[in-house]
Write an enzyme that holds these catalytic residues in place. Structure first.
Site, PDB file in Angstrom:
ATOM      1  N   CYS A  23       5.412  15.098   5.566  1.00  0.00           N
ATOM      2  CA  CYS A  23       6.773  14.597   5.732  1.00  0.00           C
ATOM      3  C   CYS A  23       7.333  14.141   4.412  1.00  0.00           C
ATOM      4  O   CYS A  23       6.794  13.468   3.092  1.00  0.00           O
ATOM      5  CB  CYS A  23       5.955  12.372   5.506  1.00  0.00           C
ATOM      6  SG  CYS A  23       6.924  11.541   6.057  1.00  0.00           S
TER       7      CYS A  23
ATOM      8  N   CYS B 165       3.875   6.416  12.987  1.00  0.00           N
ATOM      9  CA  CYS B 165       5.047   6.073  11.726  1.00  0.00           C
ATOM     10  C   CYS B 165       6.298   7.642  11.528  1.00  0.00           C
ATOM     11  O   CYS B 165       5.389   8.802  12.141  1.00  0.00           O
ATOM     12  CB  CYS B 165       4.357   6.309   9.970  1.00  0.00           C
ATOM     13  SG  CYS B 165       3.727   7.833   9.601  1.00  0.00           S
TER      14      CYS B 165
ATOM     15  N   GLU C 250      -3.861  13.537   1.338  1.00  0.00           N
ATOM     16  CA  GLU C 250      -2.498  13.028   0.702  1.00  0.00           C
ATOM     17  C   GLU C 250      -3.129  13.284  -0.576  1.00  0.00           C
ATOM     18  O   GLU C 250      -1.895  13.501  -1.354  1.00  0.00           O
ATOM     19  CB  GLU C 250      -1.808  11.550   1.389  1.00  0.00           C
ATOM     20  CG  GLU C 250      -0.701  11.509   0.379  1.00  0.00           C
ATOM     21  CD  GLU C 250       0.345  10.223   0.558  1.00  0.00           C
ATOM     22  OE1 GLU C 250      -0.245  10.009   2.075  1.00  0.00           O
ATOM     23  OE2 GLU C 250       0.151   9.623  -0.276  1.00  0.00           O
TER      24      GLU C 250
ATOM     25  N   HIS D 196       0.075  15.293   5.464  1.00  0.00           N
ATOM     26  CA  HIS D 196      -0.005  15.023   4.006  1.00  0.00           C
ATOM     27  C   HIS D 196       0.009  15.060   2.488  1.00  0.00           C
ATOM     28  O   HIS D 196       0.518  15.223   1.865  1.00  0.00           O
ATOM     29  CB  HIS D 196      -1.672  15.388   3.878  1.00  0.00           C
ATOM     30  CG  HIS D 196      -1.947  13.763   5.399  1.00  0.00           C
ATOM     31  ND1 HIS D 196      -1.557  13.307   5.829  1.00  0.00           N
ATOM     32  CD2 HIS D 196      -3.095  14.166   6.338  1.00  0.00           C
ATOM     33  CE1 HIS D 196      -2.866  11.846   6.352  1.00  0.00           C
ATOM     34  NE2 HIS D 196      -3.313  12.853   7.022  1.00  0.00           N
TER      35      HIS D 196
ATOM     36  N   THR E 158       0.623   6.939  -0.305  1.00  0.00           N
ATOM     37  CA  THR E 158       1.946   6.304   0.365  1.00  0.00           C
ATOM     38  C   THR E 158       1.543   5.205   1.085  1.00  0.00           C
ATOM     39  O   THR E 158       1.979   4.332   1.585  1.00  0.00           O
ATOM     40  CB  THR E 158       2.350   6.779   1.400  1.00  0.00           C
ATOM     41  OG1 THR E 158       1.892   7.503   2.276  1.00  0.00           O
ATOM     42  CG2 THR E 158       3.530   8.480   0.587  1.00  0.00           C
TER      43      THR E 158
ATOM     44  N   HIS F 243      -5.686  11.550  12.243  1.00  0.00           N
ATOM     45  CA  HIS F 243      -6.812  11.225  12.286  1.00  0.00           C
ATOM     46  C   HIS F 243      -7.180  10.351  13.765  1.00  0.00           C
ATOM     47  O   HIS F 243      -7.225   9.166  13.388  1.00  0.00           O
ATOM     48  CB  HIS F 243      -7.640  10.391  11.541  1.00  0.00           C
ATOM     49  CG  HIS F 243      -7.832  11.597   9.544  1.00  0.00           C
ATOM     50  ND1 HIS F 243      -7.499  11.506   8.711  1.00  0.00           N
ATOM     51  CD2 HIS F 243      -8.107  12.097  10.082  1.00  0.00           C
ATOM     52  CE1 HIS F 243      -7.097  12.304   7.864  1.00  0.00           C
ATOM     53  NE2 HIS F 243      -8.137  13.133   8.680  1.00  0.00           N
TER      54      HIS F 243
HETATM   55  S1  SF4 Z   1       4.251   9.027   4.106  1.00  0.00           S
HETATM   56 FE1  SF4 Z   1       2.601   8.793   5.170  1.00  0.00          FE
HETATM   57  S2  SF4 Z   1       2.066   6.621   6.119  1.00  0.00           S
HETATM   58 FE2  SF4 Z   1       4.615   6.852   5.189  1.00  0.00          FE
HETATM   59  S3  SF4 Z   1       5.857   8.358   7.155  1.00  0.00           S
HETATM   60 FE3  SF4 Z   1       5.175   9.598   6.211  1.00  0.00          FE
HETATM   61  S4  SF4 Z   1       3.477  10.066   6.391  1.00  0.00           S
HETATM   62 FE4  SF4 Z   1       3.841   8.759   7.592  1.00  0.00          FE
END
Ligand code: SF4
Length: 292
Positions: A102, A17, A132, A80, A168, A46
Site C-alpha cells: 500500500c 480500505c 506490517e 502490508h 498505519t 485476514h
Molecule cells: S495503510 Fe493499511 S489500512 Fe491504510 S489504506 Fe493502506 S493497507 Fe489499508
C-alpha cells in the site's frame, strides 16, 4: 421518556480500505491474465471468506519462497509490505515479482528510513507480531523498539534522537499518548503520525456513531487485528457490541430490541459479507415488527 425511532446506520467507511482493495484487484487481474499460479507472501488479508474465494482461483498464500514450486507463476508482495532485505532476497530468487505494498505503508517505511539514516532510533507504536510492523522494522537500521502500551513506553531507555511512528491502523489517541511518553525519554524527539487517512476516517466515524447507538455490530475476520481494534474502540462507547464474522453469529435478541444499530466493518471485510449482515438485521427487525 421519549421513544427512539428504530434506525440502522451502516458506516460509510465500512469494508475494504484502498490498500486492500488495490491488492485484491491486482491478484485477481494477474490470475485473469493467465499468470498462474499467483502466490502471495502470507494471506493477502485476514478474512476467511476472501481467502477461500482466492484459493478457488488458485491464488495461494505461502510462507516461504521454496513453497513456490519450480519458481513458476508470479509472487505478490501484499499491502502490508516487507523488509528491504526480504525484498532483495525475493528479487534475486528469480521469480516474477509484483509489489502490492500500500502506498500509505510505503510512506511510513520512507519516513522511518529518512530519520534512521540521520541516526534516529525508531519507536514503532503497534503490534510487534504484525506483518506490517515486521516490514517497518526493516527500515530502522536495526535501532528499533516496538511498543503497544503506555506501560511499555514508560519502560523505554533514554535516546539521543528518536523518531516515533505508528503502525498505519493504530488508534490515534493511543499513538499520541505513547508519543508524549517517548518524548520524556529523548533529547530530540520527532513525532511522525503515520496512521493512514482511511483508518483515521474509520475511527472518527466509529466514535461519532457508536456513542449514540444502542447496539454496535462490527463485521470482520476473528483474526483481523484492525477489526478487533475497531470492536475494542466501540466497547468503550456503546453498551452492546458484537464482533461477528458473518450474519449467522448475530445476537438476534439485540438486533430486534435495540432502537439504534450501528454496523461497521474492518478494512479487510468484503462488501458481500457486510451486505449479508445488513440484510439479516433488516429481515429480523421486519419480521419482529410484523408480529406486533
Ligand atoms: S495503510 Fe493499511 S489500512 Fe491504510 S489504506 Fe493502506 S493497507 Fe489499508
Amino acid at each position: 421518556m421519549t421513544k427512539k425511532t428504530p434506525e440502522i446506520v451502516v458506516a460509510k467507511s465500512a469494508g475494504f480500505c484502498p490498500g486492500v482493495k488495490h491488492a485484491i484487484e491486482k491478484v485477481i487481474a494477474l490470475e485473469a491474465s493467465g499468470k498462474k499460479p499467483v502466490y502471495t507472501l502470507g494471506p493477502l488479508i485476514h478474512n476467511r471468506q476472501v481467502t477461500q474465494m482466492l484459493e478457488r482461483k488458485q491464488i495461494v498464500a505461502i510462507d516461504t519462497l521454496t513453497q513456490a514450486e519450480n519458481k513458476k507463476g508470479v509472487l505478490v508482495i501484499r499491502a502490508h509490505g516487507i523488509t528491504p532485505d526480504f525484498q532483495r532476497e525475493i528479487e534475486n530468487y528469480g521469480m516474477e515479482l509484483v509489489d502490492a505494498t500500500c502506498p500509505l505503508v510505503k510512506h511510513a517505511q520512507n519516513i522511518i528510513a529518512k530519520f534512521a539514516v540521520q541516526d534516529y532510533h525508531t519507536v514503532i507504536v503497534g503490534d510487534a507480531q504484525h506483518a506490517e510492523v515486521i516490514g517497518l522494522m526493516g527500515y530502522t537500521q536495526g535501532r528499533v523498539n516496538v511498543v503497544s502500551s503506555l506501560k511499555e513506553a514508560q519502560a523505554l531507555p533514554h535516546f539521543d534522537k528518536v523518531n516515533v511512528v505508528s503502525q498505519t491502523t493504530q488508534p490515534e489517541a493511543v499513538f499520541y499518548e505513547i508519543a508524549e511518553e517517548v518524548k520524556k525519554h529523548a533529547d530530540q524527539c520527532q513525532i511522525s503520525n503515520t496512521i493512514c487517512q482511511p483508518t483515521k476516517d474509520r475511527q472518527k466515524e466509529t466514535i461519532e456513531q457508536a456513542q449514540s447507538a444502542d447496539f454496535v455490530i462490527v463485521v470482520g475476520g476473528k483474526h483481523s487485528a484492525n477489526t478487533a481494534r475497531l470492536a475494542q474502540l466501540c466497547q468503550g462507547l456503546c453498551k452492546h457490541v458484537q464482533h461477528v464474522e458473518t450474519d449467522e453469529e448475530l445476537d438476534e435478541r439485540l438486533v430486534v430490541e435495540s432502537p439504534k444499530i450501528f454496523i461497521t466493518a474492518g478494512a479487510s471485510t468484503p462488501s458481500w459479507v457486510i451486505e449479508g449482515v445488513v440484510f439479516r438485521v433488516k429481515t429480523l427487525r421486519d419480521r419482529a415488527t410484523a408480529k406486533l
